[in-house]
Design a protein around this motif. Structure first.
Motif, PDB file in Angstrom:
ATOM      1  N   PRO A 191       0.835  -1.208   0.000  1.00 45.64           N
ATOM      2  CA  PRO A 191       0.000   0.000   0.000  1.00 45.64           C
ATOM      3  C   PRO A 191       0.867   1.255   0.000  1.00 45.64           C
ATOM      4  O   PRO A 191       1.999   1.239   0.491  1.00 45.64           O
ATOM      5  CB  PRO A 191      -0.812  -0.126   1.279  1.00 45.64           C
ATOM      6  CG  PRO A 191       0.005  -1.002   2.170  1.00 45.64           C
ATOM      7  CD  PRO A 191       0.705  -1.966   1.261  1.00 45.64           C
ATOM      8  N   ILE A 192       0.319   2.351  -0.512  1.00 45.62           N
ATOM      9  CA  ILE A 192       1.110   3.580  -0.580  1.00 45.62           C
ATOM     10  C   ILE A 192       1.365   4.183   0.790  1.00 45.62           C
ATOM     11  O   ILE A 192       2.282   4.987   0.964  1.00 45.62           O
ATOM     12  CB  ILE A 192       0.433   4.629  -1.497  1.00 45.62           C
ATOM     13  CG1 ILE A 192      -0.965   4.975  -0.981  1.00 45.62           C
ATOM     14  CG2 ILE A 192       0.370   4.132  -2.934  1.00 45.62           C
ATOM     15  CD1 ILE A 192      -1.618   6.105  -1.749  1.00 45.62           C
ATOM     16  N   GLY A 197       6.274   3.419   1.219  1.00 39.56           N
ATOM     17  CA  GLY A 197       5.606   4.543   0.586  1.00 39.56           C
ATOM     18  C   GLY A 197       6.039   5.863   1.201  1.00 39.56           C
ATOM     19  O   GLY A 197       6.272   6.855   0.490  1.00 39.56           O
ATOM     20  N   LYS A 198       6.154   5.879   2.522  1.00 41.15           N
ATOM     21  CA  LYS A 198       6.590   7.092   3.228  1.00 41.15           C
ATOM     22  C   LYS A 198       8.032   7.441   2.852  1.00 41.15           C
ATOM     23  O   LYS A 198       8.362   8.619   2.646  1.00 41.15           O
ATOM     24  CB  LYS A 198       6.481   6.882   4.737  1.00 41.15           C
ATOM     25  CG  LYS A 198       6.841   8.120   5.547  1.00 41.15           C
ATOM     26  CD  LYS A 198       6.697   7.867   7.041  1.00 41.15           C
ATOM     27  CE  LYS A 198       7.068   9.106   7.839  1.00 41.15           C
ATOM     28  NZ  LYS A 198       6.985   8.859   9.301  1.00 41.15           N
ATOM     29  N   LEU A 199       8.889   6.413   2.737  1.00 37.14           N
ATOM     30  CA  LEU A 199      10.289   6.638   2.360  1.00 37.14           C
ATOM     31  C   LEU A 199      10.371   7.229   0.950  1.00 37.14           C
ATOM     32  O   LEU A 199      11.156   8.152   0.701  1.00 37.14           O
ATOM     33  CB  LEU A 199      11.059   5.321   2.421  1.00 37.14           C
ATOM     34  CG  LEU A 199      12.511   5.366   1.911  1.00 37.14           C
ATOM     35  CD1 LEU A 199      13.349   6.335   2.739  1.00 37.14           C
ATOM     36  CD2 LEU A 199      13.132   3.969   1.926  1.00 37.14           C
ATOM     37  N   GLN A 203      12.067  10.730  -0.086  1.00 37.99           N
ATOM     38  CA  GLN A 203      13.144  10.792  -1.084  1.00 37.99           C
ATOM     39  C   GLN A 203      12.810  11.801  -2.180  1.00 37.99           C
ATOM     40  O   GLN A 203      13.663  12.591  -2.587  1.00 37.99           O
ATOM     41  CB  GLN A 203      13.358   9.403  -1.699  1.00 37.99           C
ATOM     42  CG  GLN A 203      14.046   8.424  -0.784  1.00 37.99           C
ATOM     43  CD  GLN A 203      14.133   7.040  -1.396  1.00 37.99           C
ATOM     44  OE1 GLN A 203      13.248   6.611  -2.134  1.00 37.99           O
ATOM     45  NE2 GLN A 203      15.216   6.332  -1.102  1.00 37.99           N
ATOM     46  N   HIS A 204      11.562  11.772  -2.642  1.00 41.50           N
ATOM     47  CA  HIS A 204      11.164  12.706  -3.686  1.00 41.50           C
ATOM     48  C   HIS A 204      11.161  14.139  -3.158  1.00 41.50           C
ATOM     49  O   HIS A 204      11.548  15.075  -3.864  1.00 41.50           O
ATOM     50  CB  HIS A 204       9.778  12.341  -4.222  1.00 41.50           C
ATOM     51  CG  HIS A 204       9.422  13.061  -5.487  1.00 41.50           C
ATOM     52  ND1 HIS A 204       8.497  14.081  -5.525  1.00 41.50           N
ATOM     53  CD2 HIS A 204       9.899  12.931  -6.758  1.00 41.50           C
ATOM     54  CE1 HIS A 204       8.402  14.529  -6.773  1.00 41.50           C
ATOM     55  NE2 HIS A 204       9.226  13.861  -7.535  1.00 41.50           N
ATOM     56  N   GLN A 205      10.736  14.307  -1.918  1.00 36.69           N
ATOM     57  CA  GLN A 205      10.746  15.629  -1.282  1.00 36.69           C
ATOM     58  C   GLN A 205      12.168  16.174  -1.186  1.00 36.69           C
ATOM     59  O   GLN A 205      12.431  17.332  -1.520  1.00 36.69           O
ATOM     60  CB  GLN A 205      10.132  15.512   0.118  1.00 36.69           C
ATOM     61  CG  GLN A 205       9.999  16.831   0.861  1.00 36.69           C
ATOM     62  CD  GLN A 205       9.448  16.612   2.256  1.00 36.69           C
ATOM     63  OE1 GLN A 205      10.007  15.840   3.048  1.00 36.69           O
ATOM     64  NE2 GLN A 205       8.330  17.258   2.558  1.00 36.69           N
ATOM     65  N   THR A 250       2.648   9.557  -8.101  1.00 41.43           N
ATOM     66  CA  THR A 250       1.589  10.560  -8.002  1.00 41.43           C
ATOM     67  C   THR A 250       0.672  10.265  -6.812  1.00 41.43           C
ATOM     68  O   THR A 250       0.327  11.172  -6.032  1.00 41.43           O
ATOM     69  CB  THR A 250       0.761  10.585  -9.294  1.00 41.43           C
ATOM     70  OG1 THR A 250       1.611  10.937 -10.380  1.00 41.43           O
ATOM     71  CG2 THR A 250      -0.376  11.590  -9.212  1.00 41.43           C
ATOM     72  N   LYS A 251       0.282   9.027  -6.661  1.00 43.25           N
ATOM     73  CA  LYS A 251      -0.595   8.637  -5.546  1.00 43.25           C
ATOM     74  C   LYS A 251       0.093   8.852  -4.199  1.00 43.25           C
ATOM     75  O   LYS A 251      -0.531   9.317  -3.235  1.00 43.25           O
ATOM     76  CB  LYS A 251      -1.003   7.176  -5.693  1.00 43.25           C
ATOM     77  CG  LYS A 251      -1.890   6.881  -6.879  1.00 43.25           C
ATOM     78  CD  LYS A 251      -2.150   5.380  -7.021  1.00 43.25           C
ATOM     79  CE  LYS A 251      -2.969   5.084  -8.259  1.00 43.25           C
ATOM     80  NZ  LYS A 251      -3.152   3.628  -8.464  1.00 43.25           N
ATOM     81  N   ILE A 252       1.367   8.521  -4.130  1.00 47.25           N
ATOM     82  CA  ILE A 252       2.119   8.680  -2.880  1.00 47.25           C
ATOM     83  C   ILE A 252       2.238  10.153  -2.502  1.00 47.25           C
ATOM     84  O   ILE A 252       2.045  10.532  -1.336  1.00 47.25           O
ATOM     85  CB  ILE A 252       3.525   8.032  -3.017  1.00 47.25           C
ATOM     86  CG1 ILE A 252       3.381   6.498  -3.048  1.00 47.25           C
ATOM     87  CG2 ILE A 252       4.445   8.474  -1.884  1.00 47.25           C
ATOM     88  CD1 ILE A 252       4.678   5.778  -3.360  1.00 47.25           C
TER      89      ILE A 252
END
Length: 258
Positions: A191-192, A197-199, A203-205, A250-252
């Motif tokens: 699940p996201i 998903g949080k990691l 990382q993207h942030q 995108t969903k994350i």
């Protein structure tokens, strides 16, 4: 070429152009290059207009266009050969400039490894950053200027140019790990809102903050919209992955940046 004696045969046209008679006949078959006339012996003959058309066809082939697209282009009512070739000339000039920059940097790098000169760490990676800037400018430059203003657009370019070697390498490592983790979350059907998903969100942030000093969650959400609506952004991620990671990213983002 006002009369039949001024016309050229398939073999003469092949000798002029460097392509085979078989190719010329194929162009006739697909209605790309029709002969001016076919004589009583069944021989195809071509006039000056057709020679010029073949030259245009061969130019566009060199530029990477498929035959079907070439035919559509040059048969269009608003087709203008001068405008079309000037456009290709401008694109080719950009490519020549790009290759020259790469060649100059390569020469310097060879001298460095021969011990003839010193290169700073920034100089070693400058050519790669400039290449990324040029690619991004071609893809997104116009719309970024329109959406955020030319001043902010140029500020973003300068920010990227002035990245330290450390930040540049961190950004590349982050993107590599991000895509690897996105593939993992997809393949494992997690699940996201999982730890992975949080990691991925973090990382993207972190990746965005390297390129934008004024990061906000609204900005992050806007990026999610771009990934969803602009196929070029999705392609950038999906071309490096095994699964549809752009949709998952995108969903994350929307889950954690809300």
């Amino acid at each position: 070429m006002k009369n039949e004696k001024d016309l050229v045969t398939v073999s003469q046209l092949a000798n002029l152009s460097g392509i085979t008679p078989r190719t010329i006949r194929y162009y006739d078959k697909i209605d790309l290059l029709k002969p001016t006339l076919i004589d009583k012996n069944g021989h195809r003959k071509y006039n000056l207009k057709q020679l010029n058309r073949l030259q245009q066809i061969l130019y566009f082939k060199q530029f990477g266009f498929e035959l079907a697209r070439i035919k559509t282009m040059i048969d269009a009512d608003d087709y203008n050969i001068v405008v079309s070739l000037e456009h290709q000339q401008a694109l080719l000039a950009k490519e020549v400039k790009r290759k020259q920059i790469l060649l100059d940097n390569l020469k310097q790098t060879v001298k460095y490894y021969k011990g003839e000169i010193n290169m700073t760490n920034l100089e070693k990676f400058e050519v790669f950053k400039n290449e990324l800037i040029m690619q991004n400018e071609e893809k997104y430059g116009k719309e970024v200027s329109e959406k955020y203003g030319e001043v902010k657009h140029q500020q973003g370019i300068e920010k990227f140019k002035n990245l330290t070697e450390s930040d540049y390498q961190i950004s590349k490592d982050l993107e590599h790990d991000l895509i690897k983790n996105l593939d993992q979350i997809n393949e494992s059907n997690l699940p996201i809102n999982s730890e992975l998903g949080k990691l991925i969100f973090e990382q993207h942030q972190q990746w965005l903050k390297i390129f934008n000093d004024k990061y906000t969650k609204d900005y992050h959400l806007a990026m999610a919209t771009l990934y969803e609506t602009d196929k070029r952004f999705a392609k950038h991620y999906n071309s490096q992955s095994k699964t549809d990671v752009a949709a998952t990213l995108t969903k994350i983002i929307r889950n954690y940046a809300k």
